[in-house]
Design an enzyme around this catalytic site. Sequence first.
Site, PDB file in Angstrom:
ATOM      1  N   ASN A  97     -18.234 -65.203  24.243  1.00 50.60           N
ATOM      2  CA  ASN A  97     -19.497 -66.076  23.745  1.00 50.60           C
ATOM      3  C   ASN A  97     -19.262 -67.518  23.946  1.00 50.60           C
ATOM      4  O   ASN A  97     -18.693 -67.978  22.978  1.00 50.60           O
ATOM      5  CB  ASN A  97     -19.725 -65.459  22.330  1.00 50.60           C
ATOM      6  CG  ASN A  97     -20.989 -66.189  21.670  1.00 50.60           C
ATOM      7  OD1 ASN A  97     -21.633 -66.820  22.444  1.00 50.60           O
ATOM      8  ND2 ASN A  97     -20.943 -66.102  20.519  1.00 50.60           N
ATOM      9  N   TRP A  98     -19.916 -67.859  24.938  1.00 52.19           N
ATOM     10  CA  TRP A  98     -19.907 -69.211  25.195  1.00 52.19           C
ATOM     11  C   TRP A  98     -20.605 -70.185  24.275  1.00 52.19           C
ATOM     12  O   TRP A  98     -20.344 -71.535  24.019  1.00 52.19           O
ATOM     13  CB  TRP A  98     -20.480 -69.621  26.852  1.00 52.19           C
ATOM     14  CG  TRP A  98     -19.584 -69.228  27.880  1.00 52.19           C
ATOM     15  CD1 TRP A  98     -18.588 -68.378  27.588  1.00 52.19           C
ATOM     16  CD2 TRP A  98     -19.981 -69.580  29.084  1.00 52.19           C
ATOM     17  NE1 TRP A  98     -18.051 -68.053  28.993  1.00 52.19           N
ATOM     18  CE2 TRP A  98     -18.876 -68.829  29.954  1.00 52.19           C
ATOM     19  CE3 TRP A  98     -20.637 -70.335  29.684  1.00 52.19           C
ATOM     20  CZ2 TRP A  98     -18.856 -68.869  31.320  1.00 52.19           C
ATOM     21  CZ3 TRP A  98     -20.860 -70.350  31.228  1.00 52.19           C
ATOM     22  CH2 TRP A  98     -19.585 -69.728  31.958  1.00 52.19           C
ATOM     23  N   LYS A  99     -21.509 -69.612  23.507  1.00 50.05           N
ATOM     24  CA  LYS A  99     -22.239 -70.440  22.567  1.00 50.05           C
ATOM     25  C   LYS A  99     -23.086 -71.528  23.488  1.00 50.05           C
ATOM     26  O   LYS A  99     -23.685 -71.082  24.476  1.00 50.05           O
ATOM     27  CB  LYS A  99     -21.762 -70.927  21.258  1.00 50.05           C
ATOM     28  CG  LYS A  99     -20.835 -69.862  20.790  1.00 50.05           C
ATOM     29  CD  LYS A  99     -20.137 -70.454  19.350  1.00 50.05           C
ATOM     30  CE  LYS A  99     -19.209 -69.046  18.725  1.00 50.05           C
ATOM     31  NZ  LYS A  99     -18.668 -69.512  17.491  1.00 50.05           N
ATOM     32  N   HIS A 130     -25.339 -62.515  15.375  1.00 49.24           N
ATOM     33  CA  HIS A 130     -23.988 -63.375  15.176  1.00 49.24           C
ATOM     34  C   HIS A 130     -24.161 -64.280  13.748  1.00 49.24           C
ATOM     35  O   HIS A 130     -25.369 -64.611  13.576  1.00 49.24           O
ATOM     36  CB  HIS A 130     -24.040 -64.437  16.345  1.00 49.24           C
ATOM     37  CG  HIS A 130     -22.729 -65.049  16.551  1.00 49.24           C
ATOM     38  ND1 HIS A 130     -22.541 -66.308  15.579  1.00 49.24           N
ATOM     39  CD2 HIS A 130     -21.396 -64.929  17.148  1.00 49.24           C
ATOM     40  CE1 HIS A 130     -21.191 -66.799  16.000  1.00 49.24           C
ATOM     41  NE2 HIS A 130     -20.643 -65.611  16.672  1.00 49.24           N
ATOM     42  N   GLU A 133     -16.771 -60.153  12.375  1.00 48.44           N
ATOM     43  CA  GLU A 133     -16.371 -61.598  12.489  1.00 48.44           C
ATOM     44  C   GLU A 133     -16.651 -61.964  11.181  1.00 48.44           C
ATOM     45  O   GLU A 133     -17.734 -62.299  10.411  1.00 48.44           O
ATOM     46  CB  GLU A 133     -17.540 -62.387  13.447  1.00 48.44           C
ATOM     47  CG  GLU A 133     -19.012 -61.891  13.180  1.00 48.44           C
ATOM     48  CD  GLU A 133     -19.705 -63.152  13.683  1.00 48.44           C
ATOM     49  OE1 GLU A 133     -19.409 -64.072  14.303  1.00 48.44           O
ATOM     50  OE2 GLU A 133     -21.082 -63.040  13.304  1.00 48.44           O
ATOM     51  N   GLY A 178     -15.049 -70.109  14.427  1.00 49.12           N
ATOM     52  CA  GLY A 178     -14.918 -71.663  14.748  1.00 49.12           C
ATOM     53  C   GLY A 178     -13.934 -72.516  13.738  1.00 49.12           C
ATOM     54  O   GLY A 178     -13.956 -73.563  13.918  1.00 49.12           O
ATOM     55  N   SER A 190     -11.452 -66.936  16.013  1.00 49.67           N
ATOM     56  CA  SER A 190     -10.441 -67.751  16.282  1.00 49.67           C
ATOM     57  C   SER A 190      -9.334 -66.825  16.951  1.00 49.67           C
ATOM     58  O   SER A 190      -8.020 -66.987  16.356  1.00 49.67           O
ATOM     59  CB  SER A 190      -9.955 -68.485  15.073  1.00 49.67           C
ATOM     60  OG  SER A 190     -11.040 -69.438  14.367  1.00 49.67           O
ATOM     61  N   GLY A 228     -14.811 -66.781  21.212  1.00 51.24           N
ATOM     62  CA  GLY A 228     -15.625 -67.939  21.121  1.00 51.24           C
ATOM     63  C   GLY A 228     -14.983 -69.350  21.948  1.00 51.24           C
ATOM     64  O   GLY A 228     -14.909 -69.092  23.305  1.00 51.24           O
ATOM     65  N   GLY A 229     -14.276 -70.048  21.080  1.00 50.51           N
ATOM     66  CA  GLY A 229     -13.621 -71.106  21.758  1.00 50.51           C
ATOM     67  C   GLY A 229     -12.778 -70.942  23.084  1.00 50.51           C
ATOM     68  O   GLY A 229     -12.739 -71.771  23.959  1.00 50.51           O
TER      69      GLY A 229
END
EC number: 5.3.1.1
Length: 260
Positions: free
Chosen positions: A11-13, A103, A175, A181, A220, A241-242
């Site tokens: 998920n690049w956001k 989300h 999540e 994050g 994370s 995510g990141g």
Amino acid sequence: MALRRPMVAGNWKMNGSAALAQELFKKFASKLQNDSAEVVLCPPSIYLESVRQLLEANKEALDGSLVRMGAQNLSQHDFGAYTGEVSGQMLKDCGCRYVIIGHSERRRMYGETSNIVAEKFAAAQKHGLTPILCVGESGPAREARRTFEVIAEELDIVIQKNGTMAFDNAIIAYEPLWAVGTGKSATPEQAQEVHAFIRKRLSEVSPFIGENIRILYGGSVTPSNAADLFAQPDVDGGLIGGASLNSTEFLSLCTIAMSA
């Protein structure tokens, strides 16, 4: 015991670029050569066409692997005067197979209620998309020992509005809001405990669904903790995510999932 293929969904956001997509596919083409795990890229909508073109251009190089495309959100409406929204049919036309629903950032920042999430879940399936339904508790809820209660409520609303068998074509992503994050991940034991609860909850209404649905962990996830997380019996991969924005880290996560 069901053989559930692991999934790693990136998920690049509101991040990334066409250049990142090209970098990822360059590494995929040389190092992603088997189908023991499914890989899903969820870029911002503006880059869906770029990813679709890369999937097509690298079809031969990726033969034997499972790389798919997903979206980060969709409207619960099919069409109309909803400025800035994207419908399920539009995402399907772009080549999406998956779409992230509910989300925590959508729930928290944009006021998406569980009822809206349930409507979006239905909209995704109506147009042939597989929803990746996100559920999870806040830090205060966990401290108050309400984790299972919160997750049960989020699942039950979707079940009430769509029926249990709707989960035959769905993915769940746990999540924990306190880990998204933040750089602080749930321990493998914490993740397994919640995943087992989700599976048991669904098994109570459909043993088939409970056994076969894939449940991802999101919060994370990094190459340093992924192996222990993915080794848990009820953890079927990750919603990333990141780390999905770093081609080397993301490929490492895909490799870990393939050997889980």
